[in-house]
Enzyme design. Structure first.
Site, PDB file in Angstrom:
ATOM      1  N   ASN A 118       0.855  -1.187   0.000  1.00 31.42           N
ATOM      2  CA  ASN A 118       0.000   0.000   0.000  1.00 31.42           C
ATOM      3  C   ASN A 118       0.891   1.237   0.000  1.00 31.42           C
ATOM      4  OD1 ASN A 118      -2.416   1.554   0.244  1.00 31.42           O
ATOM      5  ND2 ASN A 118      -2.026   1.799   2.435  1.00 31.42           N
ATOM      6  N   HIS A 120       0.785   5.355   1.264  1.00 29.77           N
ATOM      7  CA  HIS A 120       0.020   6.254   2.131  1.00 29.77           C
ATOM      8  C   HIS A 120       0.680   7.638   2.116  1.00 29.77           C
ATOM      9  CE1 HIS A 120      -2.730   7.272   5.356  1.00 29.77           C
ATOM     10  NE2 HIS A 120      -1.734   7.880   5.952  1.00 29.77           N
ATOM     11  N   SER A 147       4.741   7.019   2.191  1.00 31.04           N
ATOM     12  CA  SER A 147       5.303   5.736   2.630  1.00 31.04           C
ATOM     13  C   SER A 147       4.700   4.583   1.839  1.00 31.04           C
ATOM     14  CB  SER A 147       4.949   5.473   4.104  1.00 31.04           C
ATOM     15  OG  SER A 147       5.214   6.584   4.921  1.00 31.04           O
ATOM     16  N   ASP A 156      -2.909   0.886   7.886  1.00 33.18           N
ATOM     17  CA  ASP A 156      -1.744   1.747   7.621  1.00 33.18           C
ATOM     18  C   ASP A 156      -0.580   1.422   8.570  1.00 33.18           C
ATOM     19  OD1 ASP A 156      -3.145   3.100   5.620  1.00 33.18           O
ATOM     20  OD2 ASP A 156      -3.933   4.582   7.017  1.00 33.18           O
TER      21      ASP A 156
HETATM   22  C1  GRF Z   1      -2.648   8.609  -2.977  1.00 31.28           C
HETATM   23  O1  GRF Z   1      -2.441   9.821  -2.314  1.00 31.28           O
HETATM   24  C2  GRF Z   1      -2.236   7.464  -2.089  1.00 31.28           C
HETATM   25  O2  GRF Z   1      -1.211   7.789  -1.196  1.00 31.28           O
HETATM   26  C3  GRF Z   1      -3.495   7.154  -1.327  1.00 31.28           C
HETATM   27  O3  GRF Z   1      -4.527   7.371  -2.253  1.00 31.28           O
HETATM   28  C4  GRF Z   1      -4.119   8.320  -3.229  1.00 31.28           C
HETATM   29  C5  GRF Z   1      -4.362   7.713  -4.580  1.00 31.28           C
HETATM   30  O4  GRF Z   1      -4.123   8.629  -5.611  1.00 31.28           O
HETATM   31  N1  GRF Z   1      -3.456   5.817  -0.802  1.00 31.28           N
HETATM   32  P1  GRF Z   1      -4.148   8.135  -7.127  1.00 31.28           P
HETATM   33  O5  GRF Z   1      -5.554   7.603  -7.405  1.00 31.28           O
HETATM   34  O6  GRF Z   1      -3.097   7.089  -7.300  1.00 31.28           O
HETATM   35  O7  GRF Z   1      -3.876   9.371  -7.934  1.00 31.28           O
END
Ligand code: GRF
Length: 225
Positions: A118, A120, A147, A156
């Site tokens: 994932n 974040h 991260s 998370d």
């Molecule tokens: C990103 O900010 C990621 O960190 C979070 O969700 C958002 C996804 O953005 N988990 P995208 O759809 O990849 O532009």
């Protein structure tokens, strides 16, 4: 004649991407892997929302897409069971969450133990959950970032693989921070997937390991300031 596989020949690493939104991270992966310099191959993109723009990005890149609408299922368990079934038809070595706005059940997380990543938008363990850029500004922090981590049952909270650190400037707003953090996300997520696909990144009992070395509590840290 059976195919002969030389031990030093890089094996392909099929990846399934789960998303709910715009897919900026998906696009970064598509762009990063398109020259075949990595064994990572995006096998399919699955969304719980039919209107996710990320699906269009996938289709434009010739990647298979599927929609699994969570509202059609009675509860998380039923949805996650169907999701596992769908993902596994693609037999991926790695599953990546790229803005997948669903809390996953422990059964789902266990099923993909060691092969679920994932990203974040904060320097975990700081600012788990939503609205991270706003919270960083409210706290007056001078550093922020993003991260990549292995997913475990703690939201998370799994072992960190890589973090990119940016500095917070006086004039920053949630929008300007989001933009700079996204730029870093688009570098570190393909990087982490590449490491995994090359067999250099693994989840071991003590945490995340890179090139056979246990990573520190923040993972591999990149100062992007
Ligand atoms: C990103 O900010 C990621 O960190 C979070 O969700 C958002 C996804 O953005 N988990 P995208 O759809 O990849 O532009």
């Amino acid at each position: 004649m059976p195919d002969v596989v030389k031990p030093d020949m890089p094996q392909g690493c099929d990846v399934v991407v789960l998303l709910s939104g715009t897919g900026g991270n998906l696009q970064a992966m598509i762009d990063s892997f398109k020259d075949n310099s990595s064994p990572a191959r995006i096998r399919a993109v699955i969304s719980n929302r039919a209107d996710a723009y990320g699906l269009e990005r996938a289709r434009n890149a010739g990647i298979e897409t599927r929609v699994l609408d969570h509202t059609a299922y009675e509860g998380r368990e039923a949805f996650d069971t169907a999701l596992i079934e769908l993902i596994d038809t693609f037999a991926p070595k790695l599953v990546v969450l790229a803005g997948f706005m669903r809390i996953l059940t422990p059964g789902f997380v266990r099923h993909y133990h060691g092969r679920l990543l994932n990203i974040h938008p904060s320097l975990l363990p700081l600012y788990k959950g939503l609205h991270t850029h706003q919270r960083v500004l409210e706290a007056g922090d001078t550093l922020h970032g993003c991260s990549v981590h292995f997913v475990t049952e703690e939201l998370d909270g799994g072992p960190l693989v890589v973090q990119a650190v940016i500095s917070v400037e006086l004039h920053d707003t949630p929008a300007t921070l989001a933009q700079r953090v996204h730029t870093q996300e688009h570098l570190i997520y393909p990087l982490a997937i590449r490491w995994f696909a090359e067999g250099r990144l693994a989840l071991i009992e003590q945490g995340a390991s890179l090139n056979g070395q246990l990573l520190g509590p923040s993972g591999h840290v990149i100062q992007a300031t």
